[in-house]
Design an enzyme around this catalytic site. Structure first.
Site, PDB file in Angstrom:
ATOM      1  CG  PHE A 162      -5.582   3.877   4.601  1.00 42.34           C
ATOM      2  CD1 PHE A 162      -5.712   2.755   3.981  1.00 42.34           C
ATOM      3  CD2 PHE A 162      -4.404   3.665   4.676  1.00 42.34           C
ATOM      4  CE1 PHE A 162      -4.282   1.920   3.605  1.00 42.34           C
ATOM      5  CE2 PHE A 162      -3.041   3.635   4.425  1.00 42.34           C
ATOM      6  CZ  PHE A 162      -2.866   1.982   4.134  1.00 42.34           C
TER       7      PHE A 162
ATOM      8  CG  HIS B 188      -2.338   5.978  -4.150  1.00 52.25           C
ATOM      9  ND1 HIS B 188      -3.118   7.020  -4.973  1.00 52.25           N
ATOM     10  CD2 HIS B 188      -2.799   5.574  -3.717  1.00 52.25           C
ATOM     11  CE1 HIS B 188      -4.609   6.652  -4.306  1.00 52.25           C
ATOM     12  NE2 HIS B 188      -4.220   5.575  -3.200  1.00 52.25           N
TER      13      HIS B 188
ATOM     14  CG  HIS C  60      -8.410   2.991  -5.989  1.00 50.12           C
ATOM     15  ND1 HIS C  60      -8.365   4.566  -5.865  1.00 50.12           N
ATOM     16  CD2 HIS C  60      -7.975   2.174  -5.366  1.00 50.12           C
ATOM     17  CE1 HIS C  60      -7.677   4.403  -4.427  1.00 50.12           C
ATOM     18  NE2 HIS C  60      -7.533   3.384  -4.264  1.00 50.12           N
TER      19      HIS C  60
ATOM     20  CE  LYS D 231      -4.688   5.544  -8.016  1.00 56.25           C
ATOM     21  NZ  LYS D 231      -5.495   5.446  -8.099  1.00 56.25           N
TER      22      LYS D 231
ATOM     23  CB  CYS E 271      -6.922   7.071  -1.141  1.00 58.91           C
ATOM     24  SG  CYS E 271      -4.797   6.961  -0.849  1.00 58.91           S
TER      25      CYS E 271
ATOM     26  CG  PHE F  94     -12.415   1.999  -4.149  1.00 60.41           C
ATOM     27  CD1 PHE F  94     -13.737   3.315  -3.943  1.00 60.41           C
ATOM     28  CD2 PHE F  94     -11.800   1.213  -4.623  1.00 60.41           C
ATOM     29  CE1 PHE F  94     -14.463   1.906  -4.720  1.00 60.41           C
ATOM     30  CE2 PHE F  94     -12.566   0.711  -5.711  1.00 60.41           C
ATOM     31  CZ  PHE F  94     -13.725   1.009  -6.048  1.00 60.41           C
TER      32      PHE F  94
END
Length: 408
Positions: free
Chosen positions: A394, A335, A300, A330, A163, A392
């Site tokens: 995974f 997202h 984020h 968001k 992301c 940010f």
């Protein structure tokens, strides 16, 4: 001497609109692009919430054989890139005579890959995959298609960083141009919006289940958040050196002041505080500005319990007692994953150009972790000259951008 890096063109294909003007208005009005999808519920999704991303019609621009090589996210990226090149006044004649690079964020091609392999398994023949399957299913499909369609002959690179992909593409472009390795780069991020791309996320129970109120489901920083809502589309920015833009007579929309990045070096899916905080700290170090120069933070924050809380604490750790205005777009878009860093840069530039901060939709109450930051719940008319944007992903990949108005 490091070169200044500016943004001269933007293009967007989003659940908030497919033009900069439509997206600007949606941001200001606090309009949500989230819907309930009967198709996903019927297919077996635990949560049938998603962003409503318009399909792209490429027939007026590209022939059928060309379109056959483009998966969904490449189609979105093509439409966004047409807009960005037009705004930047980069016509095909200029591109054909100059070296223009391409860095685009993308980290999956689920539907195209699934379709090709299903045909193979059903028929027992690899020929059934189709001649264009390999070009549609590679992670680099977006850059591969855009580079060929627009004849871009500079760097050709896919930023695959979960992301943070869209943000990393802008940061990498900034670094190359700043150091004189390229004069102009098209960059951005794309995310397929079909249900297959996020089925595994739903299986992880990562999505909000507030299906009775889709537009209230994405709740960044809010005490009652219960998961993210998946989105998609594409966002493109034209980035070039200040001198190159002036020489071309290009419209200068904003300046990239700095880029920071870090890895958490920790859990593959659960974020920490120290990694994001280092990304912010490095961005300030590289930009030469201080936290008090920032008029707005586009967070984020995806509407997950752990992610929002730890980001809030990282922002507080870096900004200290300065209560900089913070929101997460968001709440309106869900997202947007691989495109999020690029689209949120555009959303924030639109706010900066038009003197407002879009409220963090559905933020009603903070919790014990998010109360440390100044989350703005409703659209506020205000002036700011510089913002910070976090992304940010995974695996603990972090990217932070500082972008501001251009000072002569």
């Amino acid at each position: 001497m490091k070169r200044r890096v500016v943004i001269t063109g933007m293009g967007i294909w989003s659940c908030l609109g497919t033009s900069l003007e439509a997206v600007r208005d949606a941001l200001y009005q606090g309009r949500s692009g989230i819907i309930f999808s009967p198709e996903r519920k019927k297919a077996g999704f635990r949560s049938a919430l998603c962003a409503d991303v318009p399909k792209a019609d490429l027939k007026p621009y590209l022939d059928r054989n060309t379109r056959q090589l483009m998966p969904e996210e490449a189609q979105y990226a093509y439409m966004a890139t047409r807009q960005a090149l037009s705004q930047a006044r980069l016509d095909q004649d200029y591109i054909d005579c100059h070296e223009v690079g391409l860095i685009y964020g993308n980290d999956s091609v689920a539907e195209a890959t699934m379709t090709a392999l299903d045909r193979f398994r059903q028929t027992g023949s690899t020929a059934a995959c189709g001649g264009g399957a390999i070009f549609k299913s590679m992670n680099s499909t977006v850059t591969m298609n855009l580079a060929c369609l627009f004849h871009l002959r500079g760097i050709n690179l896919t930023a695959s960083a979960a992301c943070a992909s869209g943000s990393q593409s802008i940061g990498l472009a900034w670094m190359l141009i700043r150091n004189g390795l390229q004069d102009c780069i098209v960059c951005g991020g794309a995310q397929e919006a079909n249900m297959y791309s996020v089925a595994a996320f739903d299986g992880l129970m990562a999505f909000s289940t507030r299906e009775d109120a889709p537009q209230r489901a994405s709740r960044p920083f809010d005490r009652d958040r219960d998961g993210l809502v998946p989105g998609g589309g594409a966002a493109t920015l034209v980035v070039e050196s200040y001198e190159h833009a002036v020489r071309r007579g290009a419209p200068i929309l904003a300046e990239i002041i700095g880029w920071g990045f870090s890895g958490n070096g920790d859990h593959i899916s659960t974020p920490n505080i120290s990694g994001p905080a280092r990304s912010l700290e490095l961005c300030f170090l590289n930009s030469g500005v201080s936290p008090h120069d920032i008029g707005y933070v586009n967070a984020h924050a995806t509407s997950t319990r752990a992610g929002d809380g730890r980001e809030a604490e990282a922002i507080h750790q870096v900004f200290g007692s300065y209560l900089v205005p913070v929101t997460s777009t968001k709440g309106q878009t869900g997202h947007e994953m691989w495109m999020a860093g690029a689209s949120e840069a555009i959303y924030s530039i639109l706010m900066m150009q038009n003197d407002f901060i879009a409220g963090s939709l559905n933020f009603d109450h903070p919790d014990e972790h998010t109360a440390c930051v100044n989350v703005i719940p409703e659209t506020t008319d205000t002036h700011f000259d510089m913002f910070l944007s976090n992304s940010f992903g995974f695996g603990g990949t972090n990217s932070t951008l500082i972008i501001g108005k251009v000072k002569k």
